[in-house]
Scaffold this active site. Sequence first.
Site, PDB file in Angstrom:
ATOM      1  N   GLU A  80       0.862   5.220  -2.442  1.00  0.00           N
ATOM      2  CA  GLU A  80       0.474   3.852  -2.762  1.00  0.00           C
ATOM      3  C   GLU A  80      -1.043   3.686  -2.721  1.00  0.00           C
ATOM      4  O   GLU A  80      -1.628   2.950  -3.524  1.00  0.00           O
ATOM      5  CB  GLU A  80       1.149   2.885  -1.793  1.00  0.00           C
ATOM      6  CG  GLU A  80       2.648   2.791  -2.013  1.00  0.00           C
ATOM      7  CD  GLU A  80       3.361   1.970  -0.954  1.00  0.00           C
ATOM      8  OE1 GLU A  80       4.553   1.713  -1.127  1.00  0.00           O
ATOM      9  OE2 GLU A  80       2.731   1.600   0.058  1.00  0.00           O
ATOM     10  N   HIS A 135      11.053   3.029 -20.788  1.00  0.00           N
ATOM     11  CA  HIS A 135      11.231   1.680 -20.239  1.00  0.00           C
ATOM     12  C   HIS A 135      11.862   1.729 -18.843  1.00  0.00           C
ATOM     13  O   HIS A 135      12.478   0.753 -18.403  1.00  0.00           O
ATOM     14  CB  HIS A 135      12.090   0.802 -21.158  1.00  0.00           C
ATOM     15  CG  HIS A 135      11.629   0.775 -22.574  1.00  0.00           C
ATOM     16  ND1 HIS A 135      10.584  -0.008 -23.014  1.00  0.00           N
ATOM     17  CD2 HIS A 135      12.051   1.475 -23.663  1.00  0.00           C
ATOM     18  CE1 HIS A 135      10.397   0.187 -24.307  1.00  0.00           C
ATOM     19  NE2 HIS A 135      11.262   1.098 -24.723  1.00  0.00           N
ATOM     20  N   SER A 148       7.177   2.082   9.961  1.00  0.00           N
ATOM     21  CA  SER A 148       7.039   0.631  10.056  1.00  0.00           C
ATOM     22  C   SER A 148       6.925   0.245  11.522  1.00  0.00           C
ATOM     23  O   SER A 148       7.551   0.871  12.396  1.00  0.00           O
ATOM     24  CB  SER A 148       8.246  -0.059   9.430  1.00  0.00           C
ATOM     25  OG  SER A 148       8.310  -1.420   9.820  1.00  0.00           O
ATOM     26  N   LYS A 159      12.254   3.086   8.368  1.00  0.00           N
ATOM     27  CA  LYS A 159      11.376   3.175   7.215  1.00  0.00           C
ATOM     28  C   LYS A 159      10.567   4.476   7.191  1.00  0.00           C
ATOM     29  O   LYS A 159      10.103   4.970   8.209  1.00  0.00           O
ATOM     30  CB  LYS A 159      10.394   2.000   7.187  1.00  0.00           C
ATOM     31  CG  LYS A 159      11.033   0.643   6.987  1.00  0.00           C
ATOM     32  CD  LYS A 159      11.639   0.498   5.617  1.00  0.00           C
ATOM     33  CE  LYS A 159      10.588   0.462   4.526  1.00  0.00           C
ATOM     34  NZ  LYS A 159       9.664  -0.677   4.650  1.00  0.00           N
TER      35      LYS A 159
END
Length: 458
Positions: free
Chosen positions: A287, A153, A274, A280
């Site tokens: 992704e 979980h 970024s 960043k």
Amino acid sequence: MWGGRFAEGPSAIMREINASIPFDKALWRQDIMASKAHAAMLAAQGIVTGADAQAITEGLDRIAGEYEADGVPEDWDLEDIHMTTESRLADLIGAAAGRLHTARSRNDQVATDFRLWVREALDEADRGLSALQRALVIRAGEHEASIMPGFTHLQTAQPITLGHHLMAYYEMIRRDRSRFADARARMDECPLGSAALAGTGFPIDRDATAQALGFARPTANSLDAVSDRDFALDYLAAAGQCALHLSRLAEEFIIWASQPFGFVRLPDALSTGSSIMPQKKNPDAAELVRGHAGRIVGCNMALMMTMKGLPLAYSKDMQDDKPPVFEASGLLALSIAAMEGMVAGSTFRTDRMRQAAELGYATATDLADWLVREADIPFREAHHITGAAVKRAEADGVALDQLPLDVLRKIDKRIDARVYDALSVDASVASRASYGGTAPEQVRRRVAEARRVLGMDE
């Protein structure tokens, strides 16, 4: 091509919807390979002369050189790669080019070409997955004893080793490779010679063409052979399952690379920045692998829906069989390569992993097990006692093994000093020595076994 039957040419709409050359030109190598095998068989059977077969073969070789150098021309009036090649062959060698289509149809021609292409895609996937497995095994060997929290979980559950975690993905990829191997074995039959749907009256040798193209045997039913796309669906099903595993691995790296976790530093080569936030470092490659999984699964669904209601034998719907396979293959190859690079090039922050395991009360189950084993307490009661200990440790902001003995004895007087032998994350991990467990000795064995299977020590 249709002049003998139709008085007028196709409309602009029909011409555009009917043409497949923009995408089936990807089959040109397979089309030329199969055509050469067919021509050689026709000559061996005395169906065409040796001189015509030689002219056809030499012409096809020249066309292959042209395609390799300049690409395949897109003349929509020629519809597809098969007519494009045949038309160019006629330009080069004249009337003899027309003999190449003896005893075959575009139906068995495309079925053969497509099988050859999918066979190469299966082999490409297997090579890429083998490389990913090697990367996983190497990194697992480096971290056979590196402690991290195991999750259920996405909550800290029990301490495990990073090597054990990485080897879990080795097992997933092992199953993926077996699915691709199964698909390859099932599609190892050659449709060439099935002609349009009923076979041919010419005395062809289908065993010869099957052997020349590297198939185990010819297909046994001409109707099935020209209308079957199970081999493509098998590939897409295996690709979809593999993409799900790659997506899960990508998700792990995305989470681990986030600042709250800080478990891993991703390679610069597989990250982006970024446009506005200079601090960043985005896990874009991971992704995109996660995103590609949805597209690959969608390709499988698209072809399933195309095939679901088709009567025997060939229908034009099946022209739409190739784009989803081509798309899925490209996405899968990129995804495999990206994850191999990520596994191989990432820096694992094992200090942060260990800290998270220690502060997440991952050894709570070990305390409960100790109470059962050493104090002869029923597990449900031990579970209750352990919950109280975790609550106290959480309130004090310490790990379980840092709770003083007198505090533990106030929770339950049956606890004694021996409990500390079970409460450290190192002791917890070492105790999970059952076959397939997370103990370093078990991870070491699984890594050694995997290295043998992959031939890494040869």
